[in-house]
Write an enzyme that holds these catalytic residues in place. Structure first.
Site, PDB file in Angstrom:
ATOM      1  N   LYS A   1      -7.813   7.185 -19.114  1.00 25.65           N
ATOM      2  CA  LYS A   1      -8.127   7.704 -20.444  1.00 25.65           C
ATOM      3  C   LYS A   1      -6.881   7.662 -21.341  1.00 25.65           C
ATOM      4  O   LYS A   1      -6.426   6.600 -21.682  1.00 25.65           O
ATOM      5  CB  LYS A   1      -8.730   9.102 -20.309  1.00 25.65           C
ATOM      6  CG  LYS A   1      -9.767   9.229 -19.176  1.00 25.65           C
ATOM      7  CD  LYS A   1     -11.034   8.426 -19.416  1.00 25.65           C
ATOM      8  CE  LYS A   1     -11.945   8.318 -18.196  1.00 25.65           C
ATOM      9  NZ  LYS A   1     -12.310   9.575 -17.536  1.00 25.65           N
TER      10      LYS A   1
ATOM     11  N   ASP B   1      -7.279  19.444 -13.753  1.00 24.43           N
ATOM     12  CA  ASP B   1      -7.588  18.115 -14.300  1.00 24.43           C
ATOM     13  C   ASP B   1      -7.177  18.151 -15.771  1.00 24.43           C
ATOM     14  O   ASP B   1      -7.836  18.783 -16.593  1.00 24.43           O
ATOM     15  CB  ASP B   1      -9.087  17.836 -14.131  1.00 24.43           C
ATOM     16  CG  ASP B   1      -9.492  16.454 -14.642  1.00 24.43           C
ATOM     17  OD1 ASP B   1      -8.764  15.892 -15.483  1.00 24.43           O
ATOM     18  OD2 ASP B   1     -10.554  15.961 -14.209  1.00 24.43           O
TER      19      ASP B   1
ATOM     20  N   ARG C   1       0.856  -1.197   0.000  1.00 30.53           N
ATOM     21  CA  ARG C   1       0.000   0.000   0.000  1.00 30.53           C
ATOM     22  C   ARG C   1       0.886   1.240   0.000  1.00 30.53           C
ATOM     23  O   ARG C   1       0.586   2.240  -0.631  1.00 30.53           O
ATOM     24  CB  ARG C   1      -0.951   0.008   1.211  1.00 30.53           C
ATOM     25  CG  ARG C   1      -1.728   1.319   1.296  1.00 30.53           C
ATOM     26  CD  ARG C   1      -2.951   1.336   2.221  1.00 30.53           C
ATOM     27  NE  ARG C   1      -2.949   0.410   3.322  1.00 30.53           N
ATOM     28  CZ  ARG C   1      -2.225   0.540   4.440  1.00 30.53           C
ATOM     29  NH1 ARG C   1      -1.428   1.591   4.601  1.00 30.53           N
ATOM     30  NH2 ARG C   1      -2.286  -0.375   5.378  1.00 30.53           N
TER      31      ARG C   1
ATOM     32  N   TYR D   1     -16.465  17.391 -15.061  1.00 29.95           N
ATOM     33  CA  TYR D   1     -16.715  15.959 -15.213  1.00 29.95           C
ATOM     34  C   TYR D   1     -17.760  15.535 -14.167  1.00 29.95           C
ATOM     35  O   TYR D   1     -17.654  15.895 -12.995  1.00 29.95           O
ATOM     36  CB  TYR D   1     -15.400  15.197 -15.016  1.00 29.95           C
ATOM     37  CG  TYR D   1     -15.565  13.704 -15.021  1.00 29.95           C
ATOM     38  CD1 TYR D   1     -15.797  13.013 -16.205  1.00 29.95           C
ATOM     39  CD2 TYR D   1     -15.520  12.976 -13.840  1.00 29.95           C
ATOM     40  CE1 TYR D   1     -15.969  11.640 -16.204  1.00 29.95           C
ATOM     41  CE2 TYR D   1     -15.687  11.594 -13.834  1.00 29.95           C
ATOM     42  CZ  TYR D   1     -15.907  10.940 -15.018  1.00 29.95           C
ATOM     43  OH  TYR D   1     -16.084   9.582 -15.021  1.00 29.95           O
TER      44      TYR D   1
END
Ligand SMILES: *Cc1c(COP(=O)(O)O)cnc(C)c1O
Length: 383
Positions: free
Chosen positions: A199, A174, A50, A102
């Site tokens: 993306k 972003d 982690r 978004y």
């Protein structure tokens, strides 16, 4: 590696060193949760996955290099990356963001964080002067998307950065739609760049992942702590897939941009099309700003129909043969979407329409197939 490498060289090489134990040129998938230690406090820099994983480290370094940043921090999704940024804030703090956000980002702001006492303003930031009306002593973050999804509005990153210069307000951008190939917000004054790696960076529609890239050491430490404390990490296999995807980012983006241009120019001339949103069109209201901050204009194109109804849009999105009707974007294959009922369904109708997300708005993620086939597909769907 030298810092002054050109983008294509960075895409192929940055962050990736031959594996120290075998010389493997590709970073192995370190599919392990834990690492054996030699003695108390004596280990090789890795204790638990982690916190650190070598495949993730290579990817984080690669992403940092692509955005001209010092630190890359990756997460299990783009929204997990945004979640970490908002967790830098405290109750009473205010965030100013764009009104054409978004849908998932809007949802996490409104439905998750508002109830913890953080206030969000959604404004039309195409003119940075609007910030003067909203900045106050509680403002701690300006969160920008540019180009915006799905109406492809452009926000002047330098203009926004200048508005908050000298104030203790962070600027987050972003950069998902542009990708680091087209735009590097840190160079324009942003403090944090965020990507839905899902993306263009991944590029093959096979991974969900997010990333933050930044320069400030202290801020990076706080975000690494959040990555480890909240635990929204991805697995090493996903890191491997994205490392592979990044090696062709420059080739893919060049093809996306070329195809995006031909598609936008075709749509502009089509009699059934009312309006085309693509920042590379001279008719785009912020084309001049786009030219100063982007190197090209990408493969995301949206358009409205003269018959502005969901039914008319549905006819088009149901008739395509090469495009696939799906959420998401940025993969090699072309996708078509209907924002009002798909990505933006969680935004109230009045707010949605005010932001230009009309009933007939159709969004294309133009892929890297032969553009003649793609245009022919949209042409037959429109007829
Ligand atoms: C997809 C997307 C996100 C969310 O990323 P996930 O990886 O789906 O969590 C955020 N911003 C933009 C612009 C996106 O397209």
């Amino acid at each position: 590696m030298q810092d002054n490498m050109k983008f294509a060289t960075k895409a192929v090489h940055a962050g990736v060193e031959p594996d120290p134990t075998t010389g493997a040129i590709m970073t192995p998938i370190y599919q392990t949760s834990t690492y054996v230690q030699q003695g108390i406090g004596n280990h090789k820099g890795y204790e638990y996955s982690r916190t650190h994983n070598p495949t993730r480290t290579a990817l984080q370094n690669s992403l940092a290099a692509l955005e001209n940043g010092k630190h890359g921090i990756t997460f299990g999704s783009g929204l997990a990356a945004i979640d970490a940024v908002i967790k830098l804030l405290s109750p009473g703090d205010e965030v100013i963001s764009v009104n054409d956000l978004y849908g998932g980002t809007y949802r996490i702001f409104k439905t998750v964080f508002e109830k913890f006492g953080i206030k969000f303003h959604f404004v039309d930031m195409r003119n940075a002067d609007i910030l003067d009306q909203y900045i106050n002593a509680n403002t701690k973050l300006v969160w920008v998307e540019t180009p915006t999804n799905p109406t492809m509005q452009i926000v002047d990153i330098v203009g926004v950065a200048n508005k908050i210069k000298g104030k203790s307000i962070l600027l987050g951008v972003d950069n998902t739609f542009a990708s680091p190939y087209l735009q590097n917000p840190l160079d324009l004054g942003a403090d944090i760049v965020m990507h839905s790696v899902t993306k263009y960076l991944g590029g093959h529609s096979d991974v969900v992942m997010g990333a933050l890239i930044l320069n400030d050491d202290e801020l990076a430490q706080r975000l690494y702590t959040l990555q480890n404390s909240c635990g929204a990490v991805h697995g090493p296999q996903d890191a491997f897939l994205v490392l592979r995807g990044i090696k062709t980012l420059h080739l893919r983006m060049k093809a996306h941009c070329e195809n995006g241009r031909v598609m936008a120019e075709f749509l502009v001339k089509h009699p059934k099309v009312a309006h085309v949103n693509w920042p590379g069109l001279p008719s785009h209201p912020n084309h001049e700003v786009a030219k100063t901050q982007m190197r090209d204009f990408g493969g995301m194109v949206s358009f409205t129909l003269k018959e502005n109804t969901i039914a008319a849009a549905n006819k088009v999105v149901s008739a395509v043969k090469i495009f696939s009707l799906a959420e998401s974007l940025g993969g090699v294959e072309s996708l078509i979407g209907h924002p009002a009922t798909m990505t933006h369904a969680s935004i109230p109708q009045a707010e949605r329409e005010a932001a230009g997300v009309l009933d007939s708005l159709i969004r294309l993620s133009v892929g890297v197939e032969d553009i003649n086939d793609l245009v022919a597909d949209i042409e037959q769907a429109l007829s």
